[in-house]
Design a protein around this motif. Structure first.
Motif, mmCIF file in Angstrom:
data_model
loop_
_atom_site.group_PDB
_atom_site.id
_atom_site.type_symbol
_atom_site.label_atom_id
_atom_site.label_comp_id
_atom_site.label_asym_id
_atom_site.label_seq_id
_atom_site.Cartn_x
_atom_site.Cartn_y
_atom_site.Cartn_z
ATOM 1 N N LYS A 158 9.868 0.120 21.418
ATOM 2 C CA LYS A 158 8.440 0.020 21.658
ATOM 3 C C LYS A 158 8.147 -1.379 22.191
ATOM 4 O O LYS A 158 8.667 -2.371 21.676
ATOM 5 C CB LYS A 158 7.705 0.236 20.329
ATOM 6 N N CYS A 159 7.329 -1.442 23.232
ATOM 7 C CA CYS A 159 6.994 -2.741 23.811
ATOM 8 C C CYS A 159 6.156 -3.549 22.820
ATOM 9 O O CYS A 159 5.202 -3.039 22.241
ATOM 10 C CB CYS A 159 6.237 -2.559 25.117
ATOM 11 N N GLU A 160 6.530 -4.822 22.671
ATOM 12 C CA GLU A 160 5.865 -5.653 21.691
ATOM 13 C C GLU A 160 4.443 -6.040 22.118
ATOM 14 O O GLU A 160 3.599 -6.320 21.280
ATOM 15 C CB GLU A 160 6.699 -6.918 21.491
ATOM 16 N N LEU A 161 4.195 -6.047 23.402
ATOM 17 C CA LEU A 161 2.873 -6.461 23.881
ATOM 18 C C LEU A 161 1.900 -5.301 24.028
ATOM 19 O O LEU A 161 0.780 -5.366 23.554
ATOM 20 C CB LEU A 161 2.999 -7.225 25.199
ATOM 21 N N CYS A 162 2.319 -4.228 24.702
ATOM 22 C CA CYS A 162 1.371 -3.143 24.957
ATOM 23 C C CYS A 162 1.602 -1.925 24.053
ATOM 24 O O CYS A 162 0.766 -1.028 24.006
ATOM 25 C CB CYS A 162 1.424 -2.732 26.434
ATOM 26 N N GLY A 163 2.724 -1.908 23.339
ATOM 27 C CA GLY A 163 2.986 -0.824 22.404
ATOM 28 C C GLY A 163 3.513 0.464 23.026
ATOM 29 O O GLY A 163 3.755 1.434 22.323
ATOM 30 N N LEU A 209 10.274 -6.014 25.513
ATOM 31 C CA LEU A 209 9.135 -5.715 26.375
ATOM 32 C C LEU A 209 9.441 -4.619 27.386
ATOM 33 O O LEU A 209 10.570 -4.480 27.846
ATOM 34 C CB LEU A 209 8.722 -6.976 27.152
ATOM 35 N N CYS A 210 8.402 -3.848 27.737
ATOM 36 C CA CYS A 210 8.558 -2.873 28.800
ATOM 37 C C CYS A 210 8.604 -3.614 30.136
ATOM 38 O O CYS A 210 8.299 -4.809 30.199
ATOM 39 C CB CYS A 210 7.403 -1.871 28.782
ATOM 40 N N ILE A 211 8.972 -2.908 31.169
ATOM 41 C CA ILE A 211 9.164 -3.572 32.454
ATOM 42 C C ILE A 211 7.876 -4.241 32.957
ATOM 43 O O ILE A 211 7.913 -5.366 33.456
ATOM 44 C CB ILE A 211 9.786 -2.594 33.498
ATOM 45 N N GLU A 212 6.722 -3.558 32.793
ATOM 46 C CA GLU A 212 5.453 -4.117 33.267
ATOM 47 C C GLU A 212 5.133 -5.437 32.554
ATOM 48 O O GLU A 212 4.781 -6.428 33.192
ATOM 49 C CB GLU A 212 4.285 -3.133 33.049
ATOM 50 N N CYS A 213 5.265 -5.427 31.234
ATOM 51 C CA CYS A 213 4.960 -6.634 30.464
ATOM 52 C C CYS A 213 5.977 -7.734 30.760
ATOM 53 O O CYS A 213 5.619 -8.912 30.843
ATOM 54 C CB CYS A 213 4.927 -6.337 28.975
ATOM 55 N N ALA A 214 7.239 -7.357 30.938
ATOM 56 C CA ALA A 214 8.269 -8.351 31.234
ATOM 57 C C ALA A 214 7.970 -9.030 32.568
ATOM 58 O O ALA A 214 8.111 -10.250 32.708
ATOM 59 C CB ALA A 214 9.642 -7.687 31.267
HETATM 60 ZN ZN LIG Z 1 4.505 -3.459 27.640
#
Ligand SMILES: [Zn+2]
Length: 121
Positions: free
Chosen positions: A87-92, A108-113
């Motif tokens: 699970k992405c730490e920023l957007c979940g 992080l997911c790719i978008e957040c990274a």
């Molecule tokens: Zn994310």
């Protein structure tokens, strides 16, 4: 994330952890060896000190980045245990399996990274 998938990533992380621990052991041995040589050099002024020092510094740098890497892997293994892995730490949102397979320790997911990378410039 399904248990079967979690197990797959746990295995991946464990293997990576084994690999990095081996490498850390090797570099620690190299550094110890250098320290012993260093001790002898001081008493008889032999050996190519410049090259040895370079190798020594290189081993220390490698060891530092390996330790950081190990920390990330152990952190990811902890998240597998906690059930928050993937699970992405920023957007979940769920991190893509493609990304997790390539970088199993990512938080992080790719978008957040990408956003984080852009912030760092
Ligand atoms: Zn994310």
């Amino acid at each position: 994330m399904r248990t079967r998938d979690l197990e797959k990533y746990r295995k991946l992380l464990m293997e990576e952890r084994e690999r990095i621990l081996e490498s850390i052991k090797e570099h620690e041995a190299q550094i110890r060896q250098y320290d012993e040589i260093e001790g002898r050099v001081h008493s008889n002024h032999m050996a190519d000190q410049g090259t040895d020092e370079f190798r020594h510094e290189q081993a220390i740098r490698l060891l530092q980045s390996e330790n950081r890497y190990l920390y990330r892997i152990e952190d990811a293994l902890q998240r597998v245990e906690d059930g928050t892995y993937g699970k992405c730490e920023l957007c979940g949102k769920a991190i893509s399996t493609q990304r997790l397979t390539a970088i199993p320790y990512t938080r992080l997911c790719i978008e957040c990274a990408e956003k984080e990378d852009a912030k760092r410039g």
